[in-house]
Design an enzyme around this catalytic site. Structure first.
Site, short mmCIF file in Angstrom:
data_model
loop_
_atom_site.label_atom_id
_atom_site.label_comp_id
_atom_site.label_asym_id
_atom_site.label_seq_id
_atom_site.Cartn_x
_atom_site.Cartn_y
_atom_site.Cartn_z
N GLU A 204 0.85 -1.20 0.00
CA GLU A 204 0.00 0.00 0.00
C GLU A 204 0.89 1.24 0.00
O GLU A 204 1.81 1.37 0.81
CB GLU A 204 -0.87 0.04 1.26
CG GLU A 204 -1.97 -1.00 1.30
CD GLU A 204 -3.25 -0.56 0.57
OE1 GLU A 204 -3.27 0.56 0.00
OE2 GLU A 204 -4.22 -1.35 0.58
N ASP B 229 -7.16 1.49 -7.92
CA ASP B 229 -5.79 1.74 -7.46
C ASP B 229 -4.81 0.75 -8.10
O ASP B 229 -5.23 -0.36 -8.44
CB ASP B 229 -5.72 1.71 -5.92
CG ASP B 229 -6.12 0.36 -5.31
OD1 ASP B 229 -7.12 -0.23 -5.77
OD2 ASP B 229 -5.44 -0.10 -4.39
N HIS C 295 -4.01 -3.27 -8.23
CA HIS C 295 -5.26 -3.82 -7.68
C HIS C 295 -6.37 -3.77 -8.74
O HIS C 295 -7.21 -4.66 -8.82
CB HIS C 295 -5.65 -3.01 -6.43
CG HIS C 295 -6.61 -3.69 -5.52
ND1 HIS C 295 -7.12 -3.10 -4.39
CD2 HIS C 295 -7.18 -4.93 -5.58
CE1 HIS C 295 -7.96 -3.95 -3.80
NE2 HIS C 295 -8.01 -5.05 -4.49
ZN LIG Z 1 -6.16 -1.71 -3.31
#
Ligand SMILES: [Zn+2]
Length: 282
Positions: free
Chosen positions: A110, A191, A181
């Site tokens: 992330e 994303d 993703h």
């Molecule tokens: Zn994600």
């Protein structure tokens, strides 16, 4: 750890990321994990959050039912939440070719980033209300859109840190691809979005796989240890047999960090051996 050219690099040890200073990156355990992971893919995300700290706290909260292996801040700082050999909950309902549920097949990173913004020049606003200055905003077209929209830019140090971490991860686990993703959950996710240079990122990571590190062979039966010195415990009780092939991945003094190859040439285990007993292969 340094590589063969004397440059500091990140490494993986005991399924934790070790930074260029030789120290494991800060670890803040998330309870949102399950089962053993033998990863094949790397999945990149943005947090859609207001800060790395708020995203880390969210991903550590049991009620979030979400996590990732790493969170990388806009200043390049890295926090690990789940060891790389455990399933983290970053992909959700997802699919790639015949695989479903990519959490069980991937490591998730992330990146602290607000994501897609609404508004207009001078007033680009995140879903949580923060307004971002125009110089932090990219106007770019998402792969699934017909036209452009506004996205918060990633920072250079953040992308550099992600690339260094991903390089260590891809090499250590032999990952075969790096995806967004949105590639594995196209109906739900946007994303890491068009502000993230995924194509260049992938080519930097996977291009290296075509240029393997030099191959060496053990010139004697050789103990393999968990660190660069005889005080470190053996990774396995029996020595590597004379003639075992290894890839040299890094050095500290005379000690060499190697990936041991099995009889078929596939990666078997990694550890440290004394460099005096390595000979260049073929
Ligand atoms: Zn994600």
């Amino acid at each position: 750890m340094i590589d063969l050219w004397g440059k500091a690099i990140m490494k993986i040890k005991n399924h934790r990321l070790v930074g260029k200073d030789g120290q494991a990156v800060p670890y803040e355990r998330s309870p949102n994990q399950s089962g053993k992971l033998d990863p094949t893919y790397l999945i990149m995300h943005f947090t859609a959050g207001s800060s790395a700290r708020s995203s880390i706290e969210h991903l550590k909260n049991p009620s979030a039912k979400a996590s990732a292996h790493l969170v990388i801040g806009r200043d390049g700082s890295i926090v690990q939440l789940v060891p790389f050999d455990r399933v983290a909950w970053h992909a959700g309902r997802s699919r790639l070719h015949e695989l479903r549920g990519l959490n069980r097949h991937s490591i998730g990173i992330e990146l602290d980033n607000a994501g897609e913004l609404s508004g207009e020049p001078g007033r680009w606003t995140a879903w949580f209300g923060t307004v971002y200055p125009d110089d932090q905003v990219a106007i770019a077209t998402h792969q699934y859109d017909a036209g452009p929209s506004a996205w918060q830019e990633y920072t250079e140090v953040q992308i550099a840190a992600a690339l260094e971490a991903a390089t260590a991860i891809v090499a250590h686990y032999g990952l075969i691809d790096v995806l967004g993703h949105d590639d594995i959950a196209p109906d739900r996710k946007r994303d890491p979005g068009p502000a993230f240079p995924l194509a260049q990122f992938k080519s930097r990571l996977l291009g290296r796989a075509d240029e393997p590190e030099p191959l060496f062979v053990c010139a004697a039966n050789l103990n393999i240890r968990s660190g660069p010195g005889v005080d470190f415990e053996k990774v396995r009780p029996e020595a590597l047999a004379k003639g075992t092939k290894v890839r040299l991945e890094g050095r500290e003094g005379v000690w060499c960090y190697v990936e041991v190859l099995d009889a078929t040439g596939a990666p078997d285990l990694t550890g440290w051996v004394h460099g005096n007993y390595l000979a260049r292969s073929g």
